[in-house]
Design a protein around this motif. Structure first.
Motif, short mmCIF file in Angstrom:
data_model
loop_
_atom_site.label_atom_id
_atom_site.label_comp_id
_atom_site.label_asym_id
_atom_site.label_seq_id
_atom_site.Cartn_x
_atom_site.Cartn_y
_atom_site.Cartn_z
N CYS A 27 0.83 -1.21 0.00
CA CYS A 27 0.00 0.00 0.00
C CYS A 27 0.86 1.25 0.00
CB CYS A 27 -0.94 -0.01 1.20
SG CYS A 27 -2.21 -1.29 1.11
N LYS A 28 1.92 1.26 0.78
CA LYS A 28 2.82 2.41 0.82
C LYS A 28 3.46 2.62 -0.55
CE LYS A 28 5.82 5.41 2.74
NZ LYS A 28 6.17 6.29 1.65
N ALA A 29 3.88 1.54 -1.19
CA ALA A 29 4.49 1.64 -2.51
C ALA A 29 3.49 2.19 -3.52
CB ALA A 29 5.03 0.29 -2.96
N LEU A 30 2.25 1.72 -3.45
CA LEU A 30 1.22 2.23 -4.36
C LEU A 30 0.93 3.69 -4.07
CD1 LEU A 30 -1.11 -0.89 -4.32
CD2 LEU A 30 0.20 -0.05 -6.30
N ASP A 32 3.01 5.77 -3.09
CA ASP A 32 4.17 6.49 -3.63
C ASP A 32 4.22 6.49 -5.15
OD1 ASP A 32 4.95 7.06 -1.04
OD2 ASP A 32 6.51 5.50 -0.96
N GLY A 33 3.23 5.83 -5.78
CA GLY A 33 3.13 5.84 -7.24
C GLY A 33 3.81 4.69 -7.95
N HIS A 34 4.19 3.65 -7.21
CA HIS A 34 4.85 2.51 -7.83
C HIS A 34 3.83 1.51 -8.38
CE1 HIS A 34 8.82 3.77 -6.62
NE2 HIS A 34 8.39 3.94 -5.39
N SER A 35 4.29 0.69 -9.29
CA SER A 35 3.46 -0.33 -9.92
C SER A 35 3.63 -1.67 -9.20
CB SER A 35 3.86 -0.51 -11.38
OG SER A 35 5.17 -1.03 -11.45
N VAL A 36 2.73 -2.59 -9.51
CA VAL A 36 2.86 -3.95 -8.99
C VAL A 36 4.15 -4.57 -9.50
CG1 VAL A 36 1.84 -6.27 -8.97
CG2 VAL A 36 0.36 -4.25 -8.78
N GLU A 37 4.44 -4.36 -10.78
CA GLU A 37 5.66 -4.92 -11.35
C GLU A 37 6.89 -4.42 -10.61
OE1 GLU A 37 7.47 -7.67 -13.44
OE2 GLU A 37 5.33 -7.33 -13.60
N LEU A 62 -1.82 -12.54 -4.38
CA LEU A 62 -1.61 -12.06 -3.02
C LEU A 62 -1.63 -10.53 -2.96
CD1 LEU A 62 1.14 -14.41 -1.54
CD2 LEU A 62 -1.27 -14.25 -0.85
N VAL A 63 -0.98 -9.90 -3.93
CA VAL A 63 -0.98 -8.43 -3.96
C VAL A 63 -2.42 -7.93 -4.07
CG1 VAL A 63 -0.35 -6.39 -5.30
CG2 VAL A 63 1.36 -8.14 -4.85
N LEU A 64 -3.18 -8.52 -4.97
CA LEU A 64 -4.56 -8.09 -5.14
C LEU A 64 -5.37 -8.29 -3.85
CD1 LEU A 64 -6.80 -6.95 -6.86
CD2 LEU A 64 -7.18 -9.24 -7.78
N MET A 65 -5.21 -9.43 -3.20
CA MET A 65 -5.93 -9.67 -1.95
C MET A 65 -5.49 -8.70 -0.87
SD MET A 65 -6.41 -13.82 -1.67
CE MET A 65 -4.67 -14.17 -1.64
N GLY A 66 -4.20 -8.44 -0.79
CA GLY A 66 -3.69 -7.49 0.19
C GLY A 66 -4.22 -6.10 -0.04
N VAL A 67 -4.25 -5.68 -1.28
CA VAL A 67 -4.77 -4.35 -1.63
C VAL A 67 -6.26 -4.25 -1.31
CG1 VAL A 67 -5.26 -2.82 -3.59
CG2 VAL A 67 -2.98 -3.79 -3.30
N GLN A 68 -7.01 -5.28 -1.64
CA GLN A 68 -8.44 -5.28 -1.34
C GLN A 68 -8.69 -5.12 0.15
OE1 GLN A 68 -9.28 -9.03 -3.31
NE2 GLN A 68 -10.31 -7.99 -5.00
N LYS A 73 -8.54 1.58 -2.09
CA LYS A 73 -8.53 2.70 -3.04
C LYS A 73 -7.64 2.40 -4.24
CE LYS A 73 -4.84 5.29 -0.75
NZ LYS A 73 -4.49 6.50 -0.01
N HIS A 74 -6.72 1.45 -4.10
CA HIS A 74 -5.80 1.09 -5.18
C HIS A 74 -6.25 -0.14 -5.97
CE1 HIS A 74 -2.80 4.04 -4.11
NE2 HIS A 74 -2.77 3.59 -2.86
N GLU A 75 -7.37 -0.74 -5.58
CA GLU A 75 -7.80 -1.99 -6.20
C GLU A 75 -7.99 -1.87 -7.71
OE1 GLU A 75 -11.32 -5.37 -5.95
OE2 GLU A 75 -11.30 -3.75 -4.48
N THR A 76 -8.67 -0.84 -8.17
CA THR A 76 -8.92 -0.68 -9.59
C THR A 76 -7.62 -0.55 -10.37
OG1 THR A 76 -11.07 0.30 -9.18
CG2 THR A 76 -10.08 0.73 -11.34
N ALA A 77 -6.70 0.25 -9.88
CA ALA A 77 -5.41 0.44 -10.56
C ALA A 77 -4.63 -0.87 -10.62
CB ALA A 77 -4.59 1.53 -9.88
N VAL A 78 -4.64 -1.62 -9.53
CA VAL A 78 -3.91 -2.90 -9.50
C VAL A 78 -4.56 -3.87 -10.48
CG1 VAL A 78 -3.39 -4.92 -8.07
CG2 VAL A 78 -2.97 -2.63 -7.19
N LYS A 79 -5.88 -3.97 -10.48
CA LYS A 79 -6.55 -4.87 -11.42
C LYS A 79 -6.27 -4.45 -12.85
CE LYS A 79 -10.47 -6.53 -8.71
NZ LYS A 79 -11.95 -6.49 -8.57
N ASP A 80 -6.31 -3.15 -13.13
CA ASP A 80 -6.03 -2.66 -14.49
C ASP A 80 -4.62 -3.04 -14.91
OD1 ASP A 80 -8.58 -1.60 -14.62
OD2 ASP A 80 -7.93 0.49 -14.33
N GLU A 81 -3.65 -2.86 -14.02
CA GLU A 81 -2.26 -3.21 -14.36
C GLU A 81 -2.13 -4.70 -14.59
OE1 GLU A 81 2.26 -3.35 -12.54
OE2 GLU A 81 0.78 -2.15 -11.47
N LEU A 82 -2.72 -5.50 -13.73
CA LEU A 82 -2.62 -6.96 -13.89
C LEU A 82 -3.33 -7.43 -15.15
CD1 LEU A 82 -2.99 -8.15 -10.19
CD2 LEU A 82 -0.90 -7.85 -11.53
#
Length: 88
Positions: A27-30, A32-37, A62-68, A73-82
């Motif tokens: 969450c902190k990385a997201l 800060d504007g970082h990607s899952v990759e 796991l990342v998706l579950m953790g974000v959820q 608030k980052h779920e949509t961005a993570v799903k879009d990236e994945l």
């Protein structure tokens, strides 16, 4: 996350204490504007321990579950990236 039915953990699930450190860092990385990759690569936030590991497809899950759970608030961005990478 410790109840996830992931192939990586077919022979044993890491202790919750081993996994619980990752979502706040993701969450902190997201934030800060970082990607899952980035998180699972250069960011050094890949879910792995001294005596356990996680296959890449399971790490994405796991990342998706953790974000959820920790920073939805980052779920949509993570799903879009994945989705864009073919990982979801």
């Amino acid at each position: 996350m410790d109840k996830a039915q992931l192939e990586s953990y077919a022979t044993g699930i890491p202790a919750f204490q081993d996994l619980e450190v990752f979502p706040p860092r993701w969450c902190k990385a997201l934030d800060d504007g970082h990607s899952v990759e980035w998180m699972l690569g250069d960011g050094g936030l890949y879910p792995i321990g001294q005596d356990w590991g996680t296959k890449k497809p399971d790490a994405y899950q796991l990342v998706l579950m953790g974000v959820q759970a920790y920073c939805p608030k980052h779920e949509t961005a993570v799903k879009d990236e994945l989705r864009a990478s073919g990982a979801y």
